[in-house]
Design a protein around this motif. Sequence first.
Motif, mmCIF file in Angstrom:
data_model
loop_
_atom_site.group_PDB
_atom_site.id
_atom_site.type_symbol
_atom_site.label_atom_id
_atom_site.label_comp_id
_atom_site.label_asym_id
_atom_site.label_seq_id
_atom_site.Cartn_x
_atom_site.Cartn_y
_atom_site.Cartn_z
ATOM 1 N N GLU A 1 -90.731 29.447 -52.469
ATOM 2 C CA GLU A 1 -91.268 30.755 -52.979
ATOM 3 C C GLU A 1 -91.236 31.659 -51.955
ATOM 4 O O GLU A 1 -90.912 33.128 -51.938
ATOM 5 N N LEU A 2 -91.730 31.357 -50.367
ATOM 6 C CA LEU A 2 -91.050 31.901 -49.538
ATOM 7 C C LEU A 2 -89.991 32.437 -49.603
ATOM 8 O O LEU A 2 -89.105 33.788 -49.176
ATOM 9 N N LEU A 3 -88.762 31.482 -49.237
ATOM 10 C CA LEU A 3 -87.463 31.951 -49.985
ATOM 11 C C LEU A 3 -87.053 33.122 -50.885
ATOM 12 O O LEU A 3 -86.087 33.943 -50.249
ATOM 13 N N ALA A 4 -87.308 32.793 -51.805
ATOM 14 C CA ALA A 4 -87.099 33.426 -53.093
ATOM 15 C C ALA A 4 -87.848 34.684 -52.674
ATOM 16 O O ALA A 4 -87.243 35.491 -53.334
ATOM 17 N N ALA A 5 -89.008 34.797 -52.323
ATOM 18 C CA ALA A 5 -90.039 36.487 -52.279
ATOM 19 C C ALA A 5 -88.994 36.764 -51.141
ATOM 20 O O ALA A 5 -88.823 38.515 -50.776
ATOM 21 N N HIS A 6 -88.033 36.290 -50.324
ATOM 22 C CA HIS A 6 -87.235 37.117 -48.969
ATOM 23 C C HIS A 6 -86.172 37.224 -48.938
ATOM 24 O O HIS A 6 -85.293 37.046 -47.836
ATOM 25 N N THR A 7 -85.237 36.678 -51.119
ATOM 26 C CA THR A 7 -83.681 37.075 -50.197
ATOM 27 C C THR A 7 -82.982 38.111 -50.288
ATOM 28 O O THR A 7 -83.990 39.058 -51.088
ATOM 29 N N ALA A 8 -82.714 38.821 -50.458
ATOM 30 C CA ALA A 8 -81.641 39.513 -49.727
ATOM 31 C C ALA A 8 -81.426 39.867 -50.857
ATOM 32 O O ALA A 8 -81.117 39.159 -52.487
ATOM 33 N N ASP A 9 -80.520 41.427 -51.638
ATOM 34 C CA ASP A 9 -79.894 41.344 -52.347
ATOM 35 C C ASP A 9 -78.488 40.929 -52.381
ATOM 36 O O ASP A 9 -77.978 40.777 -51.306
ATOM 37 N N ALA A 10 -77.556 41.608 -53.809
ATOM 38 C CA ALA A 10 -76.050 41.104 -53.634
ATOM 39 C C ALA A 10 -75.498 41.657 -52.805
ATOM 40 O O ALA A 10 -74.819 40.841 -52.167
ATOM 41 N N GLU A 11 -75.584 43.495 -52.539
ATOM 42 C CA GLU A 11 -74.543 43.311 -51.747
ATOM 43 C C GLU A 11 -74.980 43.221 -50.199
ATOM 44 O O GLU A 11 -73.763 43.478 -49.729
ATOM 45 N N THR A 12 -76.186 42.778 -49.705
ATOM 46 C CA THR A 12 -76.016 42.165 -48.236
ATOM 47 C C THR A 12 -75.518 40.841 -48.145
ATOM 48 O O THR A 12 -74.896 40.545 -47.760
ATOM 49 N N HIS A 13 -75.380 39.831 -49.208
ATOM 50 C CA HIS A 13 -75.189 38.622 -49.468
ATOM 51 C C HIS A 13 -73.938 38.537 -48.971
ATOM 52 O O HIS A 13 -72.878 37.672 -48.169
ATOM 53 N N ALA A 14 -73.556 39.984 -49.714
ATOM 54 C CA ALA A 14 -72.305 40.162 -50.052
ATOM 55 C C ALA A 14 -71.462 40.203 -48.290
ATOM 56 O O ALA A 14 -70.273 40.236 -47.412
ATOM 57 N N TRP A 15 -72.368 41.090 -48.089
ATOM 58 C CA TRP A 15 -72.026 41.938 -46.323
ATOM 59 C C TRP A 15 -71.931 40.744 -45.614
ATOM 60 O O TRP A 15 -71.008 40.814 -44.611
ATOM 61 N N TRP A 16 -73.025 39.922 -45.570
ATOM 62 C CA TRP A 16 -73.013 39.247 -44.402
ATOM 63 C C TRP A 16 -72.093 38.055 -45.226
ATOM 64 O O TRP A 16 -71.371 37.194 -44.036
ATOM 65 N N ASP A 17 -71.431 37.590 -46.439
ATOM 66 C CA ASP A 17 -70.047 36.438 -46.583
ATOM 67 C C ASP A 17 -69.052 36.312 -45.431
ATOM 68 O O ASP A 17 -67.999 36.498 -44.703
ATOM 69 N N ALA A 18 -69.001 38.125 -45.895
ATOM 70 C CA ALA A 18 -67.473 38.828 -45.147
ATOM 71 C C ALA A 18 -67.352 38.803 -43.679
ATOM 72 O O ALA A 18 -66.738 38.459 -42.534
ATOM 73 N N ARG A 19 -68.979 38.978 -43.154
ATOM 74 C CA ARG A 19 -69.036 38.638 -41.738
ATOM 75 C C ARG A 19 -68.947 37.179 -41.633
ATOM 76 O O ARG A 19 -68.147 36.855 -40.362
ATOM 77 N N VAL A 20 -69.398 36.303 -41.790
ATOM 78 C CA VAL A 20 -69.527 35.320 -41.757
ATOM 79 C C VAL A 20 -67.445 34.654 -42.008
ATOM 80 O O VAL A 20 -67.013 33.986 -41.356
ATOM 81 N N ARG A 21 -66.578 35.264 -42.898
ATOM 82 C CA ARG A 21 -65.456 35.014 -42.600
ATOM 83 C C ARG A 21 -64.760 35.545 -41.405
ATOM 84 O O ARG A 21 -64.018 34.884 -41.642
ATOM 85 N N ASP A 22 -64.571 36.774 -41.139
ATOM 86 C CA ASP A 22 -64.976 37.188 -40.006
ATOM 87 C C ASP A 22 -64.509 36.419 -39.001
ATOM 88 O O ASP A 22 -64.099 36.154 -37.513
ATOM 89 N N CYS A 23 -65.802 35.470 -38.606
ATOM 90 C CA CYS A 23 -66.338 34.718 -37.597
ATOM 91 C C CYS A 23 -65.092 33.949 -37.756
ATOM 92 O O CYS A 23 -65.282 32.665 -36.472
ATOM 93 N N LEU A 24 -65.065 33.376 -38.750
ATOM 94 C CA LEU A 24 -64.177 32.300 -38.765
ATOM 95 C C LEU A 24 -63.166 32.084 -38.563
ATOM 96 O O LEU A 24 -62.899 31.380 -37.816
ATOM 97 N N SER A 25 -62.535 33.644 -38.744
ATOM 98 C CA SER A 25 -60.930 33.689 -38.354
ATOM 99 C C SER A 25 -61.416 34.076 -37.118
ATOM 100 O O SER A 25 -59.791 33.112 -35.977
ATOM 101 N N GLU A 26 -62.149 34.236 -36.253
ATOM 102 C CA GLU A 26 -62.414 34.583 -34.570
ATOM 103 C C GLU A 26 -62.408 32.832 -33.900
ATOM 104 O O GLU A 26 -61.703 32.210 -33.404
ATOM 105 N N LEU A 27 -63.551 32.133 -34.709
ATOM 106 C CA LEU A 27 -63.710 30.914 -34.194
ATOM 107 C C LEU A 27 -61.892 30.141 -34.897
ATOM 108 O O LEU A 27 -61.568 29.451 -33.024
ATOM 109 N N ARG A 28 -61.667 30.337 -35.159
ATOM 110 C CA ARG A 28 -59.785 29.698 -35.462
ATOM 111 C C ARG A 28 -58.487 29.551 -34.637
ATOM 112 O O ARG A 28 -57.964 29.153 -34.334
ATOM 113 N N ARG A 29 -59.045 31.218 -34.132
ATOM 114 C CA ARG A 29 -57.701 31.256 -33.174
ATOM 115 C C ARG A 29 -57.843 31.087 -31.953
ATOM 116 O O ARG A 29 -57.404 31.008 -31.051
#
Length: 361
Positions: free
Chosen positions: A331-359
Amino acid sequence: MIPDWLAELVTGTDDLDALLPQRRVVELPMITRFRGITSRQAVVFRGPAGWSEFSPFLEYAAPEAARWLAGALEFGHRPAPEPLRDAVPLNGTIPDCSPDAVPGLIARYPGAGTFKIKIAAGGIANLDTDLARIRAVRAHAPAARLRFDANAGYPLAAAQQLCVAVAALPEAADWLEYIEQPVAAVEDLARLREWIADRGLPIRIAADESIRKAEDPYRVAALGAADVVIVKAQPLGGAQHAADVVTGCGLPAVVSSALETGIGLRAGALLAASLPVDAAAEAIFAGPPACGLGTGALFTTDIIAGDTHRDGDDHLGGGLLSAWRAEPDPELLAAHTADAETHAWWDARVRDCLSELRRQV
């Protein structure tokens, strides 16, 4: 170079659902401004080893944030360190605030015997304000031991001025544990510590940014720049590297948080509980050092509801944090889940960090 297991993990797939299963971006409101923010965003996910968290601060670029992703992947995909203790003591955290706010903040840390007070937000020009905040904590928690965190906020001369002022506080030698990162450069930390010793001031120095942001965290010990090291599991790339830094430096260590949710705080608790307490630490802390892992008290709510492994034991109760993994309350997880735009921003950030780790493979 990154560990073999991490290299295999980050090069094995581009599927974020496989790397960060059941991920959710959450945003938690805070009771007061801290580090310039009033809410905290984090990605939480359920890996094979349990729930974990990726939460570098928004301003951190990929090279630095990638270390946080390494730490998050370690906690989600690898076994946690074997704890030597079931729980760790906590320090309370007093942010840059007016003295009038201190009693209410202290009340959020029942059972805490140690408080860390943020100072230097306005540089040495705000020294009187910082001292007033310190006096307020002393007045409302007279038995507590104190630490001051300057976040590298002073040049060397100003840090010396601070040390003189702090040493002049009544009975400072009895209750002051250390001043954390008063200056930025590790060389200046060494100069300051030598200056303190020459004058016989009852002040120890702790290194934080000179550990977690440094290319070579071991220079702190090599230069004799600190009495204590501050380690944080996620920013250092995981508990294993943090423990290696503690061993390599050979100095007493305090495990602290990076303002994580209750999920991320447990990575720190398991790290802290796995570290032995040697004679040098006993001399400073008289037992396991209080950890800076009570920062969940700075949120109006969290995404975990108490201790998920021990019924009836609140995760911040009695000034202790248990060394167990935590799970989010649905219930707390659902109550504090961010919107779709914020999710997309963080997914892009994760991908940038994965690229950094792969280097780094």
